[in-house]
Design an enzyme around this catalytic site. Structure first.
Site, mmCIF file in Angstrom:
data_model
loop_
_atom_site.group_PDB
_atom_site.id
_atom_site.type_symbol
_atom_site.label_atom_id
_atom_site.label_comp_id
_atom_site.label_asym_id
_atom_site.label_seq_id
_atom_site.Cartn_x
_atom_site.Cartn_y
_atom_site.Cartn_z
ATOM 1 C CG HIS A 70 85.193 -42.103 125.325
ATOM 2 N ND1 HIS A 70 85.307 -40.838 125.836
ATOM 3 C CD2 HIS A 70 86.305 -42.773 125.714
ATOM 4 C CE1 HIS A 70 86.438 -40.743 126.523
ATOM 5 N NE2 HIS A 70 87.061 -41.903 126.458
ATOM 6 C CD GLN A 80 95.019 -46.111 132.755
ATOM 7 O OE1 GLN A 80 94.495 -47.235 132.735
ATOM 8 N NE2 GLN A 80 94.820 -45.225 131.787
#
Length: 278
Positions: free
Chosen positions: A38, A62
């Protein structure tokens, strides 16, 4: 520490101030529980933009029934410290009620040719949720550039098409996969692995590398796929898929055009995904 923004009015003020100074906005959407992969996305945005924003939002739309939404690791304080180390300017951390203010929200439907293969085949509706939340985030943050990791390569292609279809004024940049020293692609879900599973986990990457090398040498993919499944099962995996696809549209590979080998497999509680280019 980066400033944490939790309301739309505060977000719009922060973005407005950056715009007034003529700053280009870089954006990295995340679900938190950050690792070096990230942080590499923030580092990719920083030289291209004067203001860098990361979002931390665990997106319920999701996750399918029985998936790990409730158990998904949340570590805001550690995430803020990590983002401070790479110069992130502020963090958009909205509550669910801000992201989905209506009980029956509008949802996008991803075209079947992109969503009904690879991870989309195993996780129906997953990419509809991803596209929906990213469109909302783009609307809120209004970035010039957004960076996504190539580990989720199918997601990257879907979001690029979404941006084209909606004429969104945002550039989408794909950043290379960041790996552990033994080749395992970094993922928040690697934290689900116990000691023995962690030792076996790099097998997925080795299988993909072996398959790609075989394809480059002209070997038959069907035979390579069978060998790959055997190796994964011998290492304790439950294979989901091992596929060779176009890197442009996930269709059938075409001679002289970029392609990738994609793989996903369960190892204990963790579903690992990875891909390598040919």
């Amino acid at each position: 520490m980066p400033r944490v923004v939790e309301s739309l009015s505060e977000l719009h003020q922060a973005i407005g101030r950056a715009r007034d100074r003529g700053r280009r906005i870089g954006f990295v959407p995340t679900m938190g529980n950050l690792h070096r992969g990230h942080l590499s996305l923030v580092e990719a945005a920083a030289p291209r933009c004067e203001t860098t924003v990361a979002s931390i939002f665990v997106n319920p739309t999701q996750f399918g029934p029985g998936e790990d939404f409730d158990a998904y690791p949340r570590s805001l304080e550690a995430d803020l410290e990590a983002l401070a180390s790479v110069g992130c300017d502020f963090v958009w951390a909205p509550p669910v009620e801000t992201m989905y203010p209506l009980k029956q929200p509008f949802m996008l439907r991803v075209p079947e040719r992109l969503a009904d293969c690879l991870c989309g085949r195993s996780r129906p509706g997953h990419f509809d949720g991803v596209a929906t939340v990213v469109l909302r985030l783009f609307s809120q943050v209004a970035p010039d550039l957004a960076v996504f990791g190539e580990k989720d390569f199918q997601q990257l292609l879907i979001l690029r098409q979404m941006a084209r279809d909606f004429s969104l004024p945002v550039e989408l940049l794909g950043a290379p996969i960041v790996r552990e020293d033994d080749g395992l692609a970094m993922s928040s879900r690697n934290g689900y692995l116990d000691e023995s599973e962690r030792a076996a986990a790099p097998t997925l990457y080795r299988v993909l590398e072996t398959t790609a090398k075989g394809l480059n040498a002209g070997e038959d993919f069907t035979a390579l796929k069978a060998q790959g499944f055997d190796e994964l099962e011998s290492a304790g995996f439950r294979p989901d898929y091992l596929e060779w696809r176009s890197a442009e549209d996930l269709g059938k590979p075409r001679a002289g055009r970029p392609s990738r080998v994609f793989g996903a497999a369960w190892l204990g509680r963790a579903r690992l995904i990875d891909n390598v280019p040919l």
